[in-house]
Design an enzyme around this catalytic site. Structure first.
Site, PDB file in Angstrom:
ATOM      1  N   ASP A 216     -48.125  21.120 -23.750  1.00 27.49           N
ATOM      2  CA  ASP A 216     -49.245  20.986 -22.826  1.00 27.49           C
ATOM      3  C   ASP A 216     -50.428  20.335 -23.543  1.00 27.49           C
ATOM      4  OD1 ASP A 216     -47.780  22.160 -20.870  1.00 27.49           O
ATOM      5  OD2 ASP A 216     -48.896  24.046 -20.801  1.00 27.49           O
TER       6      ASP A 216
ATOM      7  N   ASP B  28     -57.951  32.429 -19.676  1.00 33.38           N
ATOM      8  CA  ASP B  28     -57.644  31.013 -19.540  1.00 33.38           C
ATOM      9  C   ASP B  28     -58.991  30.348 -19.277  1.00 33.38           C
ATOM     10  OD1 ASP B  28     -56.953  28.452 -18.883  1.00 33.38           O
ATOM     11  OD2 ASP B  28     -55.524  28.978 -17.318  1.00 33.38           O
TER      12      ASP B  28
ATOM     13  N   ASP C  92     -61.391  21.804 -22.259  1.00 28.14           N
ATOM     14  CA  ASP C  92     -60.674  23.035 -22.605  1.00 28.14           C
ATOM     15  C   ASP C  92     -61.287  23.667 -23.853  1.00 28.14           C
ATOM     16  OD1 ASP C  92     -58.622  23.150 -20.610  1.00 28.14           O
ATOM     17  OD2 ASP C  92     -57.526  21.577 -21.643  1.00 28.14           O
TER      18      ASP C  92
ATOM     19  N   GLU D 285     -52.957  34.704 -16.840  1.00 27.37           N
ATOM     20  CA  GLU D 285     -52.954  34.055 -15.530  1.00 27.37           C
ATOM     21  C   GLU D 285     -52.316  34.967 -14.480  1.00 27.37           C
ATOM     22  OE1 GLU D 285     -52.854  29.285 -16.416  1.00 27.37           O
ATOM     23  OE2 GLU D 285     -50.962  30.355 -16.694  1.00 27.37           O
TER      24      GLU D 285
ATOM     25  N   GLU E 255     -55.821  30.920 -23.967  1.00 29.94           N
ATOM     26  CA  GLU E 255     -54.787  29.888 -23.839  1.00 29.94           C
ATOM     27  C   GLU E 255     -54.946  28.827 -24.917  1.00 29.94           C
ATOM     28  OE1 GLU E 255     -52.964  26.675 -20.633  1.00 29.94           O
ATOM     29  OE2 GLU E 255     -54.873  27.660 -20.199  1.00 29.94           O
ATOM     30  N   GLU E 256     -56.163  28.640 -25.389  1.00 27.75           N
ATOM     31  CA  GLU E 256     -56.442  27.561 -26.318  1.00 27.75           C
ATOM     32  C   GLU E 256     -56.190  27.922 -27.777  1.00 27.75           C
ATOM     33  OE1 GLU E 256     -56.843  24.728 -24.935  1.00 27.75           O
ATOM     34  OE2 GLU E 256     -56.925  25.714 -22.982  1.00 27.75           O
TER      35      GLU E 256
ATOM     36  N   LEU F  42     -60.110  27.368 -18.803  1.00 27.01           N
ATOM     37  CA  LEU F  42     -60.247  26.346 -17.766  1.00 27.01           C
ATOM     38  C   LEU F  42     -58.915  26.125 -17.068  1.00 27.01           C
ATOM     39  CD1 LEU F  42     -62.608  24.669 -16.654  1.00 27.01           C
ATOM     40  CD2 LEU F  42     -61.613  22.720 -17.840  1.00 27.01           C
ATOM     41  N   ASP F  43     -58.655  26.916 -16.048  1.00 26.62           N
ATOM     42  CA  ASP F  43     -57.457  26.746 -15.234  1.00 26.62           C
ATOM     43  C   ASP F  43     -57.619  25.487 -14.381  1.00 26.62           C
ATOM     44  OD1 ASP F  43     -54.934  27.856 -13.926  1.00 26.62           O
ATOM     45  OD2 ASP F  43     -56.263  27.616 -12.196  1.00 26.62           O
TER      46      ASP F  43
END
Length: 341
Positions: free
Chosen positions: A61, A108, A67, A269, A89-90, A110-111
């Site tokens: 990804d 997360d 992000d 998420e 997530e990052e 920035l979804d």
């Protein structure tokens, strides 16, 4: 009519309870970060090339410039709250923020970041858990103390549950406060609207394909009513729409490489969305079993996700469990019908 602020709501809820005050502090910190992210997004390309790819995660990804910026903003805000452990997530692994903290937070930042440069809705999703040690973020979703998301669209909204229903707050630009807009959001139990990326039809399993075919057949098919399709490609936007007017969202696992076990992350998420859904009298599963009962194996574990109006979520689970539960199908809409990939 004067609307309560997020601060008012949380102060009334937490009162003399020390753990609740800590949760309130973390939520306020996330709201503060969200306010900054909202301003940045509102500037669009005037704030720079926010959609530029900065790198790639281990799973392939892409990581966009925004992000990284949003991750920094969220982490900085939470460092002032009683958060012992922070997972994002990052980042590959969770990090310690405040060793004396009582909470673990997974985010997360920035979804929907693929939509940064298209002026489409994106968001920040969060899950707050009790800190019980280095594996705090691997508790089941049932252990969540609070969860929610910030939605950056025409309005900036904060959708929140602390285990007492699902509330919606809207950012008042004039005062900078999040004001209560919906005290108890409820997902309609029945719906005629579904969200799925239909371009992947040829990769779906039989149960998902049959469910969508039944919806597409409309009033002339086994469901006996017409359905509408909605798909924003930014999950938080679909969650918000379902909270406002009902619907069902499907992101199943499929036959593509890397998608067999789903694509959305369980910890930061699926779990928070499932908590919000259940608190709004909706439902959330992996297509078969409740999301909140799944025991995470690692921070970035992926799962299929189906959520929304309870009747449709339960129907999809029945399609997966038992082929006999699927309605009789005419040759036109059978498994070898016109919609067969």
């Amino acid at each position: 009519m004067t609307r309560p602020t997020l601060q008012d709501h949380l102060e009334g809820w937490s009162q003399a309870d020390a753990l609740r005050r800590d949760i309130a502090s973390a939520v306020i910190a996330l709201a503060d970060a969200g306010r900054q992210i909202s301003e940045l997004l509102a500037a669009g390309p005037l704030a720079g090339a926010l959609a530029n790819v900065r790198g790639y995660h281990a799973d392939g990804d892409s990581q966009k410039e925004l992000d990284v910026i949003t991750d920094d903003l969220v982490r900085e805000a939470l460092s002032e709250a009683p958060v012992a452990l922070f997972g994002s997530e990052e980042a590959d692994a969770a990090v310690v923020l405040n060793p004396a903290g009582t909470l673990a937070v997974a985010v997360d930042p920035l979804d929907g970041s693929s939509n940064i440069d298209t002026n489409a809705t994106v968001g920040t999703i969060f899950s707050i858990l009790p800190y019980i040690g280095t594996d705090s973020l691997l508790q089941t979703g049932r252990a969540q103390l609070a969860a929610g998301f910030l939605l950056y669209g025409p309005q900036t909204a904060l959708v929140l549950t602390v285990g007492d229903g699902t509330q919606i707050f809207i950012l008042d630009r004039a005062s900078g406060a999040f004001l209560l807009a919906e005290q108890r959001a409820l997902v309609l139990p029945e719906t005629a609207e579904y969200a799925i990326n239909a371009s992947n039809l040829r990769h779906w399993d039989v149960a998902i394909r049959c469910y969508i075919e039944d919806c597409l057949a409309g009033a002339d098919g086994p469901r006996g009513k017409d359905f509408n399709t909605r798909w924003v490609a930014s999950m938080v936007a679909d969650v918000y729409r379902i909270l406002v007017r009902g619907g069902v969202y499907l992101y199943p696992g499929d036959a593509r490489r890397g998608y067999g076990h789903g694509r959305l992350r369980l910890v930061y998420e699926a779990n928070p969305v499932a908590f919000l859904m259940e608190q709004a009298q909706g439902s959330a599963t992996d297509g078969r079993l409740p999301i909140l009962d799944i025991v995470p194996e690692h921070l970035h574990q992926r799962v299929p996700l189906v959520f929304g109006s309870r009747a449709e979520v339960e129907r999809i689970a029945r399609y997966h469990r038992d082929a006999a539960a699927m309605p009789e199908r005419s040759p036109l809409f059978g498994r070898r019908g016109l919609l067969r990939a």
